[in-house]
Design a protein around this motif. Structure first.
Motif, PDB file in Angstrom:
ATOM      1  N   SER A 190       1.018  -1.414   0.022  1.00  0.00           N
ATOM      2  CA  SER A 190      -0.251  -0.108  -0.243  1.00  0.00           C
ATOM      3  C   SER A 190       0.399   1.041  -0.185  1.00  0.00           C
ATOM      4  CB  SER A 190      -1.098   0.037   1.153  1.00  0.00           C
ATOM      5  OG  SER A 190      -1.618  -0.583   1.507  1.00  0.00           O
ATOM      6  N   ASN A 191       2.765   1.225   0.406  1.00  0.00           N
ATOM      7  CA  ASN A 191       3.498   2.134   0.454  1.00  0.00           C
ATOM      8  C   ASN A 191       3.821   2.545  -0.097  1.00  0.00           C
ATOM      9  OD1 ASN A 191       2.094   2.752   3.163  1.00  0.00           O
ATOM     10  ND2 ASN A 191       3.410   2.256   3.952  1.00  0.00           N
ATOM     11  N   ARG A 192       3.407   2.268  -2.151  1.00  0.00           N
ATOM     12  CA  ARG A 192       4.212   2.088  -2.937  1.00  0.00           C
ATOM     13  C   ARG A 192       3.622   3.224  -3.597  1.00  0.00           C
ATOM     14  NH1 ARG A 192       2.577  -3.318  -6.622  1.00  0.00           N
ATOM     15  NH2 ARG A 192       0.909  -2.966  -5.249  1.00  0.00           N
ATOM     16  N   ILE A 193       4.452   3.844  -4.617  1.00  0.00           N
ATOM     17  CA  ILE A 193       4.748   4.829  -5.280  1.00  0.00           C
ATOM     18  C   ILE A 193       2.793   4.587  -6.482  1.00  0.00           C
ATOM     19  CG2 ILE A 193       4.892   6.578  -6.563  1.00  0.00           C
ATOM     20  CD1 ILE A 193       7.549   7.294  -4.984  1.00  0.00           C
ATOM     21  N   THR A 194       1.933   5.257  -5.954  1.00  0.00           N
ATOM     22  CA  THR A 194       0.876   4.795  -7.298  1.00  0.00           C
ATOM     23  C   THR A 194       0.904   6.305  -8.679  1.00  0.00           C
ATOM     24  OG1 THR A 194      -0.679   3.879  -5.693  1.00  0.00           O
ATOM     25  CG2 THR A 194      -1.570   4.759  -7.859  1.00  0.00           C
ATOM     26  N   VAL A 195       0.657   5.963  -9.985  1.00  0.00           N
ATOM     27  CA  VAL A 195       1.544   7.379 -10.689  1.00  0.00           C
ATOM     28  C   VAL A 195       0.006   6.860 -11.674  1.00  0.00           C
ATOM     29  CG1 VAL A 195       2.971   7.590 -12.640  1.00  0.00           C
ATOM     30  CG2 VAL A 195       4.296   5.994 -11.074  1.00  0.00           C
ATOM     31  N   TYR A 196      -0.474   8.144 -11.743  1.00  0.00           N
ATOM     32  CA  TYR A 196      -1.172   8.261 -12.896  1.00  0.00           C
ATOM     33  C   TYR A 196      -1.456   8.619 -14.083  1.00  0.00           C
ATOM     34  CZ  TYR A 196      -4.689   7.113  -9.046  1.00  0.00           C
ATOM     35  OH  TYR A 196      -4.951   5.957  -7.913  1.00  0.00           O
ATOM     36  N   ALA A 197      -1.168   7.863 -15.294  1.00  0.00           N
ATOM     37  CA  ALA A 197      -1.009   8.513 -16.700  1.00  0.00           C
ATOM     38  C   ALA A 197      -2.234   9.002 -16.659  1.00  0.00           C
ATOM     39  CB  ALA A 197      -0.491   7.296 -18.059  1.00  0.00           C
ATOM     40  N   VAL A 198      -3.091  10.591 -16.655  1.00  0.00           N
ATOM     41  CA  VAL A 198      -3.843  11.308 -16.961  1.00  0.00           C
ATOM     42  C   VAL A 198      -4.097  11.467 -18.661  1.00  0.00           C
ATOM     43  CG1 VAL A 198      -4.010  11.352 -14.563  1.00  0.00           C
ATOM     44  CG2 VAL A 198      -2.759  13.172 -16.236  1.00  0.00           C
ATOM     45  N   GLY A 199      -2.898  11.734 -19.584  1.00  0.00           N
ATOM     46  CA  GLY A 199      -3.713  12.040 -20.848  1.00  0.00           C
ATOM     47  C   GLY A 199      -2.522  13.859 -21.247  1.00  0.00           C
ATOM     48  N   SER A 200      -3.587  14.561 -21.163  1.00  0.00           N
ATOM     49  CA  SER A 200      -2.705  15.542 -21.655  1.00  0.00           C
ATOM     50  C   SER A 200      -2.071  16.363 -20.600  1.00  0.00           C
ATOM     51  CB  SER A 200      -3.617  16.679 -22.374  1.00  0.00           C
ATOM     52  OG  SER A 200      -4.731  16.877 -21.572  1.00  0.00           O
ATOM     53  N   ALA A 201      -0.854  17.598 -20.779  1.00  0.00           N
ATOM     54  CA  ALA A 201      -0.858  18.502 -20.211  1.00  0.00           C
ATOM     55  C   ALA A 201      -1.711  19.171 -19.812  1.00  0.00           C
ATOM     56  CB  ALA A 201       0.520  19.535 -20.459  1.00  0.00           C
ATOM     57  N   GLY A 202      -2.876  19.341 -20.624  1.00  0.00           N
ATOM     58  CA  GLY A 202      -4.318  20.529 -20.136  1.00  0.00           C
ATOM     59  C   GLY A 202      -4.324  19.614 -18.568  1.00  0.00           C
ATOM     60  N   LYS A 203      -4.763  17.877 -18.607  1.00  0.00           N
ATOM     61  CA  LYS A 203      -5.291  18.106 -17.495  1.00  0.00           C
ATOM     62  C   LYS A 203      -3.861  17.577 -15.980  1.00  0.00           C
ATOM     63  CE  LYS A 203      -8.595  14.399 -20.185  1.00  0.00           C
ATOM     64  NZ  LYS A 203      -8.595  14.793 -22.046  1.00  0.00           N
TER      65      LYS A 203
ATOM     66  N   PRO B 125       2.719  -5.543   7.611  1.00  0.00           N
ATOM     67  CA  PRO B 125       3.422  -5.567   8.742  1.00  0.00           C
ATOM     68  C   PRO B 125       3.631  -3.505   8.983  1.00  0.00           C
ATOM     69  CG  PRO B 125       3.564  -7.011   8.950  1.00  0.00           C
ATOM     70  CD  PRO B 125       3.274  -7.177   7.618  1.00  0.00           C
ATOM     71  N   ASP B 126       4.093  -3.487   7.856  1.00  0.00           N
ATOM     72  CA  ASP B 126       4.548  -2.291   7.535  1.00  0.00           C
ATOM     73  C   ASP B 126       3.716  -0.855   6.700  1.00  0.00           C
ATOM     74  OD1 ASP B 126       7.233  -3.178   8.785  1.00  0.00           O
ATOM     75  OD2 ASP B 126       8.617  -3.225   7.137  1.00  0.00           O
ATOM     76  N   HIS B 127       2.955  -0.854   6.949  1.00  0.00           N
ATOM     77  CA  HIS B 127       2.146   0.083   6.692  1.00  0.00           C
ATOM     78  C   HIS B 127       1.768   0.923   7.369  1.00  0.00           C
ATOM     79  CE1 HIS B 127      -1.433   2.445   5.242  1.00  0.00           C
ATOM     80  NE2 HIS B 127      -2.012   1.340   4.808  1.00  0.00           N
ATOM     81  N   THR B 128       2.023   2.636   6.935  1.00  0.00           N
ATOM     82  CA  THR B 128       2.596   2.981   8.288  1.00  0.00           C
ATOM     83  C   THR B 128       1.041   3.569   9.168  1.00  0.00           C
ATOM     84  OG1 THR B 128       2.126   4.818   6.664  1.00  0.00           O
ATOM     85  CG2 THR B 128       4.762   4.498   6.896  1.00  0.00           C
ATOM     86  N   VAL B 129      -0.009   3.675   8.390  1.00  0.00           N
ATOM     87  CA  VAL B 129      -1.160   3.995   9.315  1.00  0.00           C
ATOM     88  C   VAL B 129      -1.524   2.880  10.214  1.00  0.00           C
ATOM     89  CG1 VAL B 129      -3.520   4.227   8.955  1.00  0.00           C
ATOM     90  CG2 VAL B 129      -2.401   5.526   6.831  1.00  0.00           C
TER      91      VAL B 129
END
Length: 525
Positions: A80-93, A418-422
């Motif tokens: 759950s603590n990995r980096i989530t990357v979203y490819a959202v489309g255009s520079a405008g978005k 076990p290593d989830h920070t929350v």
């Protein structure tokens, strides 16, 4: 700076980022949505499956190359603590989500899981496009924060991130770091009177840089990159960058440490300018057999997950409460069409939580867990919603019951991760929010959560205050000192410096009662 072969290479682009908020209602679907999952990243994109896989593999190669370069093997993060990357489309978005013009990609560090936003995925013959380069720059900061909690001087911090993010992913599986950056070339040499001098560069802090115009800031980043590149690759200056950093860590001011280590700064300025003009500048080459990259698992998202993706993208960005009310209504409409899809119901639980609809968040989380009892995000938002519900309860029995049920949900999540920070941090909060003395186990859990998120200043501040309350003065100072030296810290860093000054004459074992202040802080959320 580190013992790795230097090999000449070619050039590249650079950076941008910042904040605010906007919902992407009506997000257009171009292709099937995919998830690319690996040890350090989870990527979501509606793009070509093979392109997404290459992008994900390159990110893991980049992580491995940084480990090889620095000689530091970082522990694998909790899922759950990995980096989530979203490819959202255009520079405008991207700019809509960032709430800022001129942004091509951005990153939000969070102890519960950092998030990054980039444009459409473009694998350009081994070179990162500008949006991805922002991600590489920010991941370099993220990575380096795990190697040392003490923040580097501002020029070194940004110069290092620029150096690493100038990466080339070769077809043979090898990686080049520190590739000369053509994007920064034009920022390094303005007219001489407009150029950031080495002396000024070494002495700048974040507060003074913030007040400068865009051209001065570009010059700062460009000169930081070329100085870091020069000191990392020049054979006659081998070891100087490390020695400079060690002197700063010992408390020597940056400019003074530079003069002691680098010598005449006028000479360094001239050498730096010659280095910039050198068309055979070196890069660090990490061979394919030295790269130990995590495998990437690809998965096509279900129809329900794809329909909910624009909600998830906006929710993970973080919106003002008023904006999340409208987002929650959209999420309910979509979720009603997919009542048997646990991923959809889990997103609904998060959005209801963000909208401060605690009962609705708990209900959606319970619906999710009825479909998938081990669903981590549902356990998380059920627990968090119950904690917040408990804080607002006036009846003592209901308050205690909500805390108990919320902690049970988070403990179930903690047993899975076990290593989830929350769950770790809330093991401590469970007692303090109720005005109870935390157990030793709960205190150790808070310390562990801070260790897992070295960049989270709030966690470390609370940890330091906990130590103060227990009379562990040396541990309190160790927790707080990196916050005080943070060049981005601003007013908060100044407050921590005042706190350290207060602690300077306190004896080990002398308890400083601050637990009520911690409790008030938690209960004000």
């Amino acid at each position: 700076m580190f013992p790795i072969r230097c090999i000449p290479a070619r050039r590249i682009f650079a950076l941008a980022l910042l904040l605010a908020a906007i919902s992407l209602a009506g997000y257009p679907v171009k292709a099937a949505w995919y998830e690319a999952s690996s040890d350090h990243f989870v990527i979501y994109a509606d793009d070509d499956e093979d392109e997404i896989r290459i992008f994900a593999e390159n990110l893991e190669r980049y992580h491995s190359a940084m480990e090889r370069f620095t000689g530091r093997d970082l522990p694998k993060p909790s899922p759950s603590n990995r980096i989530t990357v979203y490819a959202v489309g255009s520079a405008g978005k991207v700019r809509q989500l960032a709430g800022s013009t001129g942004v091509v990609g951005f990153y939000l560090p969070r102890s519960s899981g950092s998030v990054a936003y980039v444009q459409d995925i473009r694998n350009k013959e081994g070179l990162a496009d500008l949006s991805t380069k922002v991600l590489l720059h920010e991941y370099a900061h993220h990575f380096l924060s795990y190697t040392d909690r003490f923040a580097m001087p501002l020029w070194m911090n940004e110069g290092a991130a620029e150096f690493f993010s100038a990466a080339f992913f070769a077809p043979d599986g090898s990686v080049y770091l520190g590739v000369p950056s053509s994007f920064r070339d034009f920022t390094i040499f303005w007219k001489e009177e407009e150029m950031t001098s080495v002396r000024e560069l070494l002495d700048l802090d974040w507060d003074r840089l913030k007040g400068r115009n865009a051209k001065d800031k570009q010059s700062f980043y460009g000169r930081s990159w070329i100085l870091y590149h020069y000191l990392s690759t020049a054979e006659d200056r081998s070891g100087q960058l490390r020695e400079y950093w060690l002197q700063v860590l010992r408390g020597t001011p940056s400019l003074e440490a530079a003069q002691a280590t680098f010598g005449d700064l006028g000479v360094l300025e001239r050498q730096l300018n010659r280095h910039f003009r050198d068309r055979n500048k070196k890069s660090y080459h990490i061979k394919a057999d030295e790269i130990d990259a995590s495998p990437v698992a690809m998965r096509a998202l279900s129809d329900g997950e794809a329909a909910m993706m624009h909600i998830r993208i906006s929710a993970d960005r973080g919106l003002p409460t008023q904006a999340t009310i409208g987002l929650a209504e959209q999420a309910r409409n979509i979720a009603s069409s997919y009542p048997e899809n646990p991923a959809v119901q889990a997103v609904l639980a998060k959005v209801e939580y963000d909208a401060r609809n605690n009962d609705a968040a708990v209900s959606a989380a319970k619906n999710t867990l009825a479909l998938d009892p081990d669903r981590g995000d549902a356990l998380l938002h059920k627990g968090l919603a119950l904690f917040r519900k408990a804080r607002g309860a006036s009846d003592a029995v209901r308050k205690s019951s909500a805390y108990d049920e919320g902690m049970a949900s988070l403990e179930q999540l903690g047993s899975k991760e076990p290593d989830h920070t929350v769950p770790l941090s809330h093991a401590y909060r469970y007692f303090v929010e109720q005005g109870l003395d935390p157990t030793d186990e709960a205190k150790l859990a808070l310390v562990r959560s801070a260790e897992l998120a070295p960049f989270d200043q709030e966690l470390w501040l609370i940890t330091g205050m906990m130590h103060m309350n227990d009379g562990r003065i040396a541990d309190a100072k160790a927790a707080l000192l990196p916050l005080a030296s943070n060049p981005h810290g601003g007013e908060k860093a100044e407050q921590v410096r005042s706190l350290l000054s207060f602690l300077s004459d306190k004896s080990e074992g002398q308890a400083i009662p601050v637990q009520d202040a911690i409790s008030s802080y938690f209960n004000s959320e």
